[in-house]
Design an enzyme around this catalytic site. Structure first.
Site, mmCIF file in Angstrom:
data_model
loop_
_atom_site.group_PDB
_atom_site.id
_atom_site.type_symbol
_atom_site.label_atom_id
_atom_site.label_comp_id
_atom_site.label_asym_id
_atom_site.label_seq_id
_atom_site.Cartn_x
_atom_site.Cartn_y
_atom_site.Cartn_z
ATOM 1 N N CYS A 159 41.795 31.431 48.513
ATOM 2 C CA CYS A 159 41.223 32.521 47.691
ATOM 3 C C CYS A 159 42.098 33.741 47.928
ATOM 4 O O CYS A 159 41.779 34.609 48.744
ATOM 5 C CB CYS A 159 39.790 32.800 48.129
ATOM 6 S SG CYS A 159 38.716 31.365 47.997
ATOM 7 N N CYS A 166 34.120 39.318 54.664
ATOM 8 C CA CYS A 166 33.899 40.707 55.077
ATOM 9 C C CYS A 166 32.411 41.020 54.889
ATOM 10 O O CYS A 166 32.048 42.018 54.307
ATOM 11 C CB CYS A 166 34.812 41.683 54.359
ATOM 12 S SG CYS A 166 34.889 41.428 52.599
HETATM 13 C C1 LIG Z 1 37.675 38.104 49.314
HETATM 14 S S1 LIG Z 1 38.730 37.949 48.008
HETATM 15 C C2 LIG Z 1 40.200 37.397 48.820
HETATM 16 C C3 LIG Z 1 40.993 38.493 49.477
HETATM 17 C C4 LIG Z 1 42.347 38.020 49.920
HETATM 18 N N1 LIG Z 1 42.248 36.896 50.809
HETATM 19 C C5 LIG Z 1 43.141 39.122 50.597
HETATM 20 O O1 LIG Z 1 43.179 39.190 51.813
HETATM 21 O O2 LIG Z 1 43.754 39.935 49.896
HETATM 22 C C6 LIG Z 1 38.200 36.460 47.282
HETATM 23 C C7 LIG Z 1 39.078 35.970 46.143
HETATM 24 O O3 LIG Z 1 38.788 34.604 45.910
HETATM 25 C C8 LIG Z 1 38.840 34.346 44.532
HETATM 26 N N2 LIG Z 1 38.057 33.110 44.318
HETATM 27 C C9 LIG Z 1 36.724 32.970 44.302
HETATM 28 N N3 LIG Z 1 36.397 31.688 44.126
HETATM 29 C C10 LIG Z 1 37.538 30.992 44.036
HETATM 30 C C11 LIG Z 1 37.839 29.616 43.857
HETATM 31 N N4 LIG Z 1 36.887 28.693 43.704
HETATM 32 N N5 LIG Z 1 39.133 29.261 43.835
HETATM 33 C C12 LIG Z 1 40.112 30.183 43.965
HETATM 34 N N6 LIG Z 1 39.874 31.502 44.121
HETATM 35 C C13 LIG Z 1 38.607 31.894 44.164
HETATM 36 C C14 LIG Z 1 38.253 35.598 43.928
HETATM 37 O O4 LIG Z 1 38.647 35.730 42.580
HETATM 38 C C15 LIG Z 1 38.826 36.674 44.818
HETATM 39 O O5 LIG Z 1 40.054 37.138 44.317
#
Ligand SMILES: C[S@@+](CC[C@H](N)C(=O)[O-])C[C@H]1O[C@@H](n2cnc3c(N)ncnc32)[C@H](O)[C@@H]1O
Length: 567
Positions: free
Chosen positions: A250, A432
């Site tokens: 993600c 978080c």
């Molecule tokens: C908490 S943020 C990640 C922050 C990132 N790890 C960083 O440190 O910059 C969660 C991300 O996961 C993505 N996401 C959510 N469900 C997902 C999935 N099933 N597959 C891929 N990405 C996903 C969201 O769109 C979002 O951008």
């Protein structure tokens, strides 16, 4: 002279336009003022609003100037008392006259408040206001409260530079402190002070009032603004001690992706196979930001972007991922651990009906009573590359419960999907969030899952964690490890071990982190697989496992010199 009227309109947001403050301003075609000036006026006024509202009320400005609205009074008072250029209007303009004739009175009230808060000069108060509005508490505290100020964490991107180089260039004029407390305590003094973190390599903390956004190091991707806690997952995953590829499941906006890339790039030098970081992001818009960030960080060669890709639809058995040995999972969560940023300051409007003598603010931390005529609060949100898209918005209990239930089900699904990658040896799971439901509960449920049992996944116990994470003292919540409410059979000893393996960060403490959670999982070897009854506890130490060749930590993180510059 549309600036103040336009700013007033933006604050009022009468059309109930959605989106952030910046997007609302920059998207409008009908404004005459330069959008950047308008944006700066509204955000700066917002930061000062709790103080200025009191200045205005105590000076009875709104009673004396009946044509001024509370927002106009706030905007004009800001520029009159705090802006270098003063009120941006011709001398004869009605607004300029309405505010300048009260300058002495307004200025005297500001001085009284400054002295009451314990700041010797306006500049000292200014740096404290900037710092306080990037803290979790939107109201302005006294000088004594400075110790709770959230520092600005800066990760030195070893792909483009080195810590040693940055210490002598970007931070050349900074005085290095031996504690974080000394850096944040300088709110009322010089802000050119820095602390090199004791847990995460290549990470420094500076006072939040120090703006590095215009430095060449920031613009060239040599330094990245990243909270300390947010650096834990990549560091705990320790991809350099493995030789295989990594999946960031993600990934957007990409802080952890670029951190992973920086870590693996440093191991490329030892004639080892180049490790690839697969960065998977479901949301196409956010994936664009990820792409830019990866490029800016100089990680294009190391990162393979999977944009618009749902991690749950990634086939663990695909030949492309046969070499994947580690996965970093940082899924969407409630975001309850996020520290309010200076772009989420609350605008407090002065009230026309407050008598001058009643206007003194309650001290920080104590809630003020709201009356029908009390100042209104307007959330002025400014976009940034938010690390988290799911902000908790004060949901009522039931709604929050439901939301946490849905989120944790989704998080568990992602985690058990990660367990299915056949070559994977290590996984980190982070949020978080401060809620046990999204953290320890997910960990224990994942460990008790059939997939974990079949695939041999265990918790990475504290004693086998990489040095900085082993030394981090705040661990998981014991109760949350027990109370999964799902009929799991986890005894006290197991719960204790899991809690100690989990890592938590609290927001609003001297540690200067956001609220955060991370845990790591490791896989048993084939021989161990048949031994263990369940996946909860690790039976053989990681360090002695033939599967995982750990490089001696001492050699890995002995500090940096000019020779450590990475290509
Ligand atoms: C908490 S943020 C990640 C922050 C990132 N790890 C960083 O440190 O910059 C969660 C991300 O996961 C993505 N996401 C959510 N469900 C997902 C999935 N099933 N597959 C891929 N990405 C996903 C969201 O769109 C979002 O951008």
């Amino acid at each position: 002279m549309s600036l103040y009227y336009e700013a007033e309109e933006i604050i009022a947001n009468a059309d109930n336009a959605g989106g952030s403050l910046k997007s609302r301003i920059f998207a409008r075609k009908d404004i005459k003022s330069p959008p950047a000036t308008l944006f700066a006026l509204v955000t700066e006024t917002t930061k000062w609003s709790s103080i200025l509202a009191e200045v205005i009320e105590k000076s009875s400005l709104l009673q004396l100037e009946r044509k001024l609205t509370p927002s106009l009074a706030l905007l004009l008072t800001h520029d009159l008392l705090l802006s270098k250029r003063g009120v941006a209007a011709p001398k004869q303009h009605v607004l300029k006259q309405a505010i300048t004739r009260h300058k002495a009175r307004l200025s005297a009230e500001l001085t009284k408040i400054r002295l009451r808060l314990g700041f010797a000069t306006l500049e000292k108060l200014r740096s404290h206001v900037i710092a306080s509005t990037s803290d979790s508490t939107p109201s302005i505290g006294s000088a004594e409260d400075a110790r709770y100020i959230h520092p600005r964490w800066v990760r030195v991107n070893s792909l483009n530079t080195s810590l040693a180089h940055q210490l002598s260039s970007t931070f050349g004029e900074f005085e290095q402190q031996d504690t974080l407390a000394k850096v944040v305590a300088c709110a009322s003094g010089s802000s050119k002070s820095l602390y090199v973190d004791e847990h995460i390599p290549d990470l420094v903390a500076i006072h939040p009032s120090t703006d590095l956004s215009k430095t060449s190091a920031y613009l060239n991707g040599e330094i990245i603004m990243q909270d300390k806690a947010s650096c834990f997952p990549a560091y705990l995953l320790d991809p350099r001690s493995l030789s295989g590829d990594i999946i960031d499941a993600c990934a957007a906006p990409g802080n952890k992706t670029t951190h992973l890339a920086a870590l693996v790039s440093s191991s490329c030098t030892n004639n080892r196979r180049k490790q690839t970081v697969y960065a998977c992001e479901r949301d196409k818009g956010r994936a664009e930001i990820l792409k830019k960030m990866v490029h800016l960080a100089g990680a294009d060669d190391l990162v393979s972007l999977k944009t618009g890709q749902d991690f749950l639809r990634l086939d663990p058995l695909a030949p492309e991922f046969a070499n994947v040995q580690a996965l970093l999972l940082d899924p969407s969560c409630s975001g309850s651990g996020i520290i309010g940023r200076d772009d989420t300051a609350v605008l407090q409007l002065p009230s026309r009906d407050v008598k001058a003598n009643d206007a003194q603010r309650a001290p920080r931390g104590k809630k003020r009573k709201r009356t029908a005529n009390a100042r209104d609060a307007v959330q002025a949100t400014v976009p940034d590359v938010a690390e988290e898209e799911e902000m908790q918005t004060g949901l009522e209990d039931e709604k929050l419960k439901e939301r946490l239930k849905n989120l944790s089900a989704f998080q568990l699904k992602l985690l058990t999907h990660a367990f299915k990658f056949p070559g994977a040896r290590r996984i980190t799971y982070s949020t978080c969030s401060v809620h046990g439901e999204e953290n320890e509960n997910v960990v224990t449920k994942a460990l008790s899952s059939d997939t974990a049992r079949e695939q041999g996944w265990m918790i990475l116990e504290r004693e086998h964690q990489i040095d900085g994470m082993r030394r981090w003292s705040k661990r998981g919540q014991f109760d949350a490890c027990l109370s999964t409410k799902s009929g799991l059979t986890i005894d006290d000893v197991q719960a204790l071990t899991i809690a100690d393996a989990c890592i938590r960060c609290e927001k609003g403490t001297e540690a200067g982190t956001m609220g955060f959670f991370v845990a790591a999982f490791v896989r048993k070897s084939a021989t161990q697989l048949s031994d263990a009854p369940n996946g909860i506890l690790q039976e053989q130490s990681l360090a002695t496992s033939p599967e995982i060749e750990r490089e001696p930590e001492g050699e890995e993180w002995n500090g940096f010199s000019e020779d450590d510059k990475h290509d």
